[in-house]
Design a protein around this motif. Sequence first.
Motif, mmCIF file in Angstrom:
data_model
loop_
_atom_site.group_PDB
_atom_site.id
_atom_site.type_symbol
_atom_site.label_atom_id
_atom_site.label_comp_id
_atom_site.label_asym_id
_atom_site.label_seq_id
_atom_site.Cartn_x
_atom_site.Cartn_y
_atom_site.Cartn_z
ATOM 1 N N LYS A 28 0.806 -1.224 0.000
ATOM 2 C CA LYS A 28 0.000 0.000 0.000
ATOM 3 C C LYS A 28 0.842 1.279 0.000
ATOM 4 O O LYS A 28 0.568 2.181 -0.805
ATOM 5 C CB LYS A 28 -0.985 -0.013 1.159
ATOM 6 N N ILE A 35 0.919 6.905 -6.799
ATOM 7 C CA ILE A 35 -0.496 6.882 -7.176
ATOM 8 C C ILE A 35 -0.810 7.649 -8.461
ATOM 9 O O ILE A 35 -1.715 7.271 -9.194
ATOM 10 C CB ILE A 35 -1.385 7.363 -6.002
ATOM 11 N N LYS A 44 -9.574 -6.892 -5.918
ATOM 12 C CA LYS A 44 -10.592 -5.863 -5.706
ATOM 13 C C LYS A 44 -10.572 -5.303 -4.291
ATOM 14 O O LYS A 44 -10.892 -4.140 -4.082
ATOM 15 C CB LYS A 44 -11.983 -6.371 -6.085
ATOM 16 N N LYS A 47 -8.006 -2.559 -4.366
ATOM 17 C CA LYS A 47 -8.559 -1.408 -5.075
ATOM 18 C C LYS A 47 -9.503 -0.628 -4.168
ATOM 19 O O LYS A 47 -9.468 0.605 -4.115
ATOM 20 C CB LYS A 47 -9.313 -1.849 -6.331
ATOM 21 N N LYS A 48 -10.345 -1.340 -3.429
ATOM 22 C CA LYS A 48 -11.308 -0.702 -2.530
ATOM 23 C C LYS A 48 -10.581 0.054 -1.420
ATOM 24 O O LYS A 48 -10.942 1.186 -1.092
ATOM 25 C CB LYS A 48 -12.248 -1.742 -1.940
ATOM 26 N N ILE A 50 -7.506 1.333 -1.443
ATOM 27 C CA ILE A 50 -6.848 2.508 -2.012
ATOM 28 C C ILE A 50 -7.889 3.592 -2.292
ATOM 29 O O ILE A 50 -7.693 4.771 -1.974
ATOM 30 C CB ILE A 50 -6.067 2.151 -3.292
ATOM 31 N N ARG A 51 -9.033 3.215 -2.864
ATOM 32 C CA ARG A 51 -10.093 4.165 -3.167
ATOM 33 C C ARG A 51 -10.597 4.848 -1.895
ATOM 34 O O ARG A 51 -10.776 6.068 -1.852
ATOM 35 C CB ARG A 51 -11.259 3.468 -3.871
ATOM 36 N N MET A 52 -10.806 4.077 -0.833
ATOM 37 C CA MET A 52 -11.290 4.638 0.428
ATOM 38 C C MET A 52 -10.283 5.632 1.014
ATOM 39 O O MET A 52 -10.672 6.696 1.502
ATOM 40 C CB MET A 52 -11.587 3.518 1.435
ATOM 41 N N GLU A 53 -9.014 5.305 0.959
ATOM 42 C CA GLU A 53 -7.996 6.210 1.492
ATOM 43 C C GLU A 53 -7.898 7.488 0.671
ATOM 44 O O GLU A 53 -7.720 8.576 1.222
ATOM 45 C CB GLU A 53 -6.646 5.509 1.587
ATOM 46 N N LEU A 54 -8.027 7.381 -0.643
ATOM 47 C CA LEU A 54 -7.995 8.576 -1.485
ATOM 48 C C LEU A 54 -9.219 9.455 -1.237
ATOM 49 O O LEU A 54 -9.111 10.685 -1.196
ATOM 50 C CB LEU A 54 -7.904 8.188 -2.963
ATOM 51 N N GLN A 55 -10.375 8.835 -1.063
ATOM 52 C CA GLN A 55 -11.588 9.600 -0.773
ATOM 53 C C GLN A 55 -11.454 10.334 0.557
ATOM 54 O O GLN A 55 -11.861 11.489 0.682
ATOM 55 C CB GLN A 55 -12.813 8.686 -0.772
#
Length: 66
Positions: A28, A35, A44, A47-48, A50-55
Amino acid sequence: MVPKPKGKVLPDGGLKMTSRVNGFIGIKPWIMRWILYVVVVGPKELKKLIRMELQEALRKFAWPGA
């Protein structure tokens, strides 16, 4: 650190890299460091994550009223 990565040059000049890791904790930080230049294609769950941390980062740095 990414252990023993394997790379394949793609027709568009990109690089598809695969590596076996022991959990997401090790990979990570590497993904987050690069990124702007990487796309996580799987698994997946990663991916989830990474997406949550970026959000969350976007929420922290959002302009008021945006």
